[in-house]
Design an enzyme around this catalytic site. Structure first.
Site, PDB file in Angstrom:
ATOM      1  N   HIS A  17       0.860  -1.191   0.000  1.00 36.59           N
ATOM      2  CA  HIS A  17       0.000   0.000   0.000  1.00 36.59           C
ATOM      3  C   HIS A  17       0.893   1.237   0.000  1.00 36.59           C
ATOM      4  CE1 HIS A  17      -3.845   2.071   1.829  1.00 36.59           C
ATOM      5  NE2 HIS A  17      -3.129   2.931   1.113  1.00 36.59           N
ATOM      6  N   HIS A  19       1.250   4.826  -2.393  1.00 34.81           N
ATOM      7  CA  HIS A  19       0.859   5.670  -3.536  1.00 34.81           C
ATOM      8  C   HIS A  19       2.133   6.330  -4.045  1.00 34.81           C
ATOM      9  CE1 HIS A  19      -3.467   5.426  -2.451  1.00 34.81           C
ATOM     10  NE2 HIS A  19      -2.972   5.293  -1.230  1.00 34.81           N
ATOM     11  N   HIS A 197      -9.629   1.026  -1.209  1.00 34.69           N
ATOM     12  CA  HIS A 197      -9.572   1.618   0.125  1.00 34.69           C
ATOM     13  C   HIS A 197     -10.988   1.544   0.708  1.00 34.69           C
ATOM     14  CE1 HIS A 197      -5.784   3.168  -1.252  1.00 34.69           C
ATOM     15  NE2 HIS A 197      -5.608   4.006  -0.258  1.00 34.69           N
ATOM     16  N   GLU A 200     -11.398   3.276   6.183  1.00 42.97           N
ATOM     17  CA  GLU A 200     -10.385   4.161   6.784  1.00 42.97           C
ATOM     18  C   GLU A 200     -11.162   5.228   7.545  1.00 42.97           C
ATOM     19  OE1 GLU A 200      -8.152   6.470   3.967  1.00 42.97           O
ATOM     20  OE2 GLU A 200      -6.620   7.068   5.424  1.00 42.97           O
TER      21      GLU A 200
HETATM   22 ZN   LIG Z   1      -3.824   4.835   0.605  1.00 43.14          ZN
END
Ligand SMILES: [Zn+2]
Length: 340
Positions: A17, A19, A197, A200
């Site tokens: 994970h 970006h 995702h 979160e």
């Molecule tokens: Zn993320």
């Protein structure tokens, strides 16, 4: 160095994970802004760093999109990717599954081809140079429409040999996974892996949607799954990997402090949890810093650290044979260092 820190540093690790645009370091951001004549709303690095005081996901996303606006040429994407791989090499990260956000670039007039070829060229070159294997995951920005996501998927069709999966990121609340049901179904038919995702900031129902409606192979974050006994049971019985990002959770106030982070409970519940850096340049650390912070705060044992590191390979999109090879390397390291 204490044993556990040494273990974290020296064991081969995978990151699932990350970006790519979130690994843009301030120095490179200003360098590219100068080169490409982009006016940043920050005079210098000190001013930029002051903007890294986030209270929630959206605070971060605003700075994140501003930051990535300096990426224009294929070479810029190459340099950014290479810098991340160098960091992986320093930290003994041997396998990476990298997210990128094409819409964050194509919306600014940067061609999809420049983005993907710059990233892919660096992954190939850096992968060989550093001995790092990789997968590439193209994320859809969930604050945009599904039809926008379809446009991106169509653009990707000429580059499928460079893309292993699709993901879903950006502003979670108000943009449930179900909004992208059709485009995820199409991506699956194209043979791509699926991640999203969820949970979160969004409620447990978003995790449920990601699993049942998008049919994801892996879940990004998923912290709020812990609010639902039913979800915990499902994640455990199906051994769906969760990519947990401790420093990100702290910086974006998903947890009040790392001592109250749910990862230890998740491990105890038998969930397939992994540690990741999310947007390391913005959240104060790469993979090792995330491991060290969570280990200290929750007093994780060596066994727990080894489990988390093995999970990062088990939860990856490597083949079973490749996974077994990586697990064996970890066991060999442990055998050789035992009693030292
Ligand atoms: Zn993320």
């Amino acid at each position: 160095m204490p044993n556990i820190k040494k273990l974290i540093k020296e064991l081969p690790k995978a990151e699932l994970h990350i970006h790519l645009e979130g690994s843009l370091e301030p120095e490179l951001m200003f360098e590219l802004a100068n080169k490409n004549n982009i006016q940043l709303p920050f005079l210098n690095i000190d001013e930029l760093l002051k903007a890294y005081d986030f209270n929630k996901l959206q605070d971060f996303l605003n700075v994140y999109y501003t930051g990535m606006s300096v990426l224009i040429e294929e070479e810029d994407f190459f340099d950014l990717t290479m810098m991340y791989l160098q960091k992986c090499n320093e930290q003994n990260v041997k396998h990476v599954e990298i997210f990128f956000d094409p819409q964050g670039h194509t919306k600014r007039g940067v061609k999809f081809s420049k983005v993907i070829t710059g990233i892919n060229r660096a992954l190939k070159e850096g992968g060989i140079q550093f001995g790092i294997s990789y997968k590439t995951i193209m994320c859809f920005l969930r604050h945009l429409s599904e039809s926008d996501a379809f446009d991106t998927l169509n653009e990707a069709k000429d580059y499928l040999h460079m893309i292993d999966g699709v993901g879903l990121d950006s502003s979670e609340v108000g943009n449930p996974p179900s909004k992208f049901q059709k485009v995820f179904s199409e991506a699956k038919q194209m043979g791509l892996k699926l991640v999203a995702h969820a949970g979160e900031e969004g409620p447990p129902s978003y995790v449920e949607e990601a699993l049942s409606i998008l049919k994801v192979d892996r879940l990004d974050h998923g912290n709020r799954s812990m609010e639902s006994e039913q979800l915990i049971n499902r994640l455990r019985s199906e051994q769906i990997a969760l990519t947990i990002c401790p420093l990100s959770n702290l910086k974006l106030c998903v947890v009040d402090d790392l001592a109250s982070h749910p990862i230890k409970k998740m491990l105890k519940q038998g969930l397939l949890v992994t540690v990741n850096s999310d947007d390391p340049s913005y959240f104060g650390g790469y993979l090792i810093e995330n491991f060290n912070a969570i280990q200290e705060s929750l007093n994780l044992s060596e066994d727990e650290i080894v489990t988390l590191i093995k999970n990062s390979f088990i939860g990856s999109f490597l083949t079973t044979k490749e996974k077994n090879k990586c697990i064996k390397e970890i066991d060999t390291y442990l055998d050789e260092t035992q009693g030292q």
